[in-house]
Design an enzyme around this catalytic site. Structure first.
Site, mmCIF file in Angstrom:
data_model
loop_
_atom_site.group_PDB
_atom_site.id
_atom_site.type_symbol
_atom_site.label_atom_id
_atom_site.label_comp_id
_atom_site.label_asym_id
_atom_site.label_seq_id
_atom_site.Cartn_x
_atom_site.Cartn_y
_atom_site.Cartn_z
ATOM 1 C CG LEU A 416 -1.961 -1.081 1.375
ATOM 2 C CD1 LEU A 416 -2.688 -0.938 2.713
ATOM 3 C CD2 LEU A 416 -2.955 -1.035 0.233
ATOM 4 C CG ASP A 417 0.362 4.567 -2.735
ATOM 5 O OD1 ASP A 417 1.143 3.762 -3.268
ATOM 6 O OD2 ASP A 417 -0.453 5.255 -3.364
ATOM 7 C CG MET A 418 4.373 6.420 3.975
ATOM 8 S SD MET A 418 5.822 7.496 4.013
ATOM 9 C CE MET A 418 5.099 9.008 3.359
ATOM 10 C CB ALA A 419 -0.410 8.673 1.973
ATOM 11 C CB THR A 420 -2.974 3.909 1.187
ATOM 12 O OG1 THR A 420 -2.902 4.774 0.054
ATOM 13 C CG2 THR A 420 -4.296 3.169 1.159
#
Length: 575
Positions: A416-420
């Site tokens: 997952l993206d870091m921000a997700t």
């Protein structure tokens, strides 16, 4: 009027109640200083009201009536202090505007390739002539006729070849049957040896004749094809020669152009583009390097003894088809073109800390949703790396390695993206990893994300299909590209009822079902003008920064890699 007075702009009103920045802006990730916001507002008012030049930004109804699609531009403001202690700002734009590189009230380019005595115009004119020659040759109707004739001729040759080979197979079968019958008749003494021998010789002659006919067929067709190919080559060879000449001329022009760009810093040190980019991955500057707003602003400040205080860049106009750019939105400097240049130009200037070097997962727990001997499911918090980064080791991977020291193999199955935030499955042994990975490759794993997007979605459900590729000049941003992009497909569904998170702006809660797993796929598909055209709330890359990215991997369903049992996990977002 001095050159400084021409570009140094004092604020329209008093700014004594503003606090000056203590450090210069970190240009690759920042929140604009209030005085930069004020400067940007004044520049935007100027852009809206000025009548000295005309550029199709794609904002006005009249812009849409033109043949060429309108596209916006990046503008920048640099907060500076002059030698008299006055605080004002400089303005710049990236590239060219209205086919010009110099406009009133804006700082000039580091090197102006469009001046009358510039070598660029002369060399570019020569290249344009080559382009015209190529275009004329390519429009020759004979070229198209010969190309089509050659394709048809080759197709007819293949058909004739296939037909003759089929006839040879059929003839071979007939001869085989005749030989078999002759052999039986010889054994039954219905024919004598001499007759049998004559039949055998005749069969051999027929076989040789078939082979000769095949050779003649090939020779005849290949001769016809060769004549047409030569006639076509007489036209295409000239085109290819011109293209090689154009490429060589363009490369030489680009090289000479780059040699003209020399960049200053506060110490008076000067470095050229080739020196600045020699240690980068490509070891040479990308096209357009040095023409962005940020280097122009700093160059002017150093040339005129102005002290840089802070900087901000914003987009003005319609978004280009490939990138995600929003009118009036602030953006950081690009990594590919600007990072090596700005690293030199900002040397010795005290800057804000690079937030990308801070560990966003520090102090955060990594909740375990499920675990057994083969796999583990975690609920990854937002702002938490899935795998170690260049400068930050702390991640889901490192935490799981520490929590499960017996784990072997690659462990990471997807990311997952870091921000997700949301559900991640990790394998604890190679066998489980292989089986889980196969499910992702075969797209049998069910995933559902929930997001809040900025805007009111007019339809209940639909599909976004926009191919994606990395922006090599501004990683990790992604571009929509129909030539080199990889297929990316997302189903979406509006969630009812809509959340009342804010009374000031419309927001919609949606379910997102990615059918492919491209980097930033959901973020781009939501934000892009040809997608939902509504960025996910809190998307600091493709939308507007907030306290977090409102994107959560809510549901994950798959077959257990060992027991084959169907497993499903669901964790609601804490929006």
């Amino acid at each position: 009027m001095t050159a400084q007075a021409q570009c140094f702009t004092l604020f329209k009103g008093a700014i004594s109640h503003y606090r000056l920045p203590e450090r210069f802006t970190f240009p690759f990730y920042y929140q604009p200083h209030p005085l930069c916001l004020l400067a940007a507002k004044e520049l935007q008012e100027h852009l809206s009201s000025q009548t000295l030049w005309r550029h199709n930004f794609g904002l006005l109804p009249s812009d849409k009536d033109t043949k060429e699609a309108g596209s916006g531009k990046m503008f920048g403001v640099l907060l500076v202090k002059n030698q008299q202690g006055e605080v004002g700002y400089l303005s710049a734009f990236s590239g060219k505007i209205a086919e010009q590189s110099q406009l009133a009230n804006f700082v000039p380019p580091v090197f102006d390739m469009l001046t009358k005595d510039s070598f660029f115009l002369e060399k570019q004119s020569a290249i344009n002539k080559i382009n015209q020659q190529i275009e004329t040759l390519e429009q020759n109707p004979t070229l198209g006729e010969l190309t089509l004739a050659l394709l048809q001729m080759k197709a007819e040759f293949e058909q004739a070849l296939a037909a003759h080979r089929k006839a040879m197979v059929d003839n071979r079968k007939v001869r085989k049957d005749k030989r078999t019958m002759a052999d039986l008749n010889l054994k039954a003494k219905k024919i004598d040896e001499q007759t049998f021998k004559a039949i055998s010789i005749q069969m051999s002659r027929e076989s040789v004749q078939d082979k000769h006919k095949l050779a003649d067929l090939k020779t005849s067709w290949l001769a016809k094809i060769a004549v047409t190919e030569q006639a076509l080559a007489n036209l295409t060879d000239e085109i290819e020669l011109l293209k090689k000449q154009r490429k060589k001329s363009s490369n030489n022009l680009q090289k000479k152009l780059f040699q003209q760009y020399k960049f200053l810093n506060k110490h008076g040190s000067i470095k050229g583009l080739h020196e600045l980019f020699k240690d980068t991955l490509l070891q040479k500057p990308p096209a357009g390097s040095g023409d962005c707003a940020a280097p122009k602003l700093l160059q002017y400040a150093f040339l005129h003894n102005l002290t840089p205080l802070a900087m901000a860049e914003f987009w003005w106009g319609a978004a280009p088809k490939s990138e995600i750019r929003q009118h009036l939105q602030f953006y950081p400097a690009c990594q590919g073109k600007c990072q090596p240049i700005l690293a030199h130009m900002l040397e010795g200037i005290v800057m804000d800390d690079n937030p990308l070097l801070k560990n966003p997962a520090k102090g955060k727990a990594l909740p375990i949703v499920y675990q057994d001997n083969d796999l583990v499911i975690v609920n990854k918090p937002a702002e938490f790396l899935s795998v170690p980064g260049k400068t930050i080791e702390d991640s889901v991977y490192s935490r799981i390695k520490a929590m499960f020291p017996h784990a072997t193999g690659s462990i990471i199955v997807h990311r997952l993206d870091m921000a997700t935030s949301g559900l991640l499955v990790l394998a604890l042994n190679p066998r489980a990893h292989k089986k889980l990975q196969q499910q992702f490759v075969n797209k049998t794993i069910k995933k559902r994300y929930v997001a809040i997007i900025e805007g009111e979605l007019p339809i209940d459900k639909g599909i976004v299909e926009l191919p994606l590729t990395v922006d090599i000049n501004d990683r990790p941003r992604q571009l929509v590209c129909y030539q080199q992009g990889k297929v990316a497909l997302t189903h979406y569904e509006k969630f009812q009822p809509q959340p009342s998170i804010s009374s000031e702006r419309k927001l919609t809660k949606v379910y997102l079902y990615p059918k492919t797993g491209r980097t930033h796929q959901l973020r781009v598909h939501c934000a892009h003008v040809d997608g939902l055209h509504m960025p996910i709330l809190g998307d600091d890359l493709y939308g507007n920064k907030a306290q977090r990215l409102y994107l959560h991997a809510e549901l994950l369903a798959f077959e257990h890699p060992i027991t084959k049992k169907l497993m499903q996990f669901q964790i609601e977002a804490d929006f």
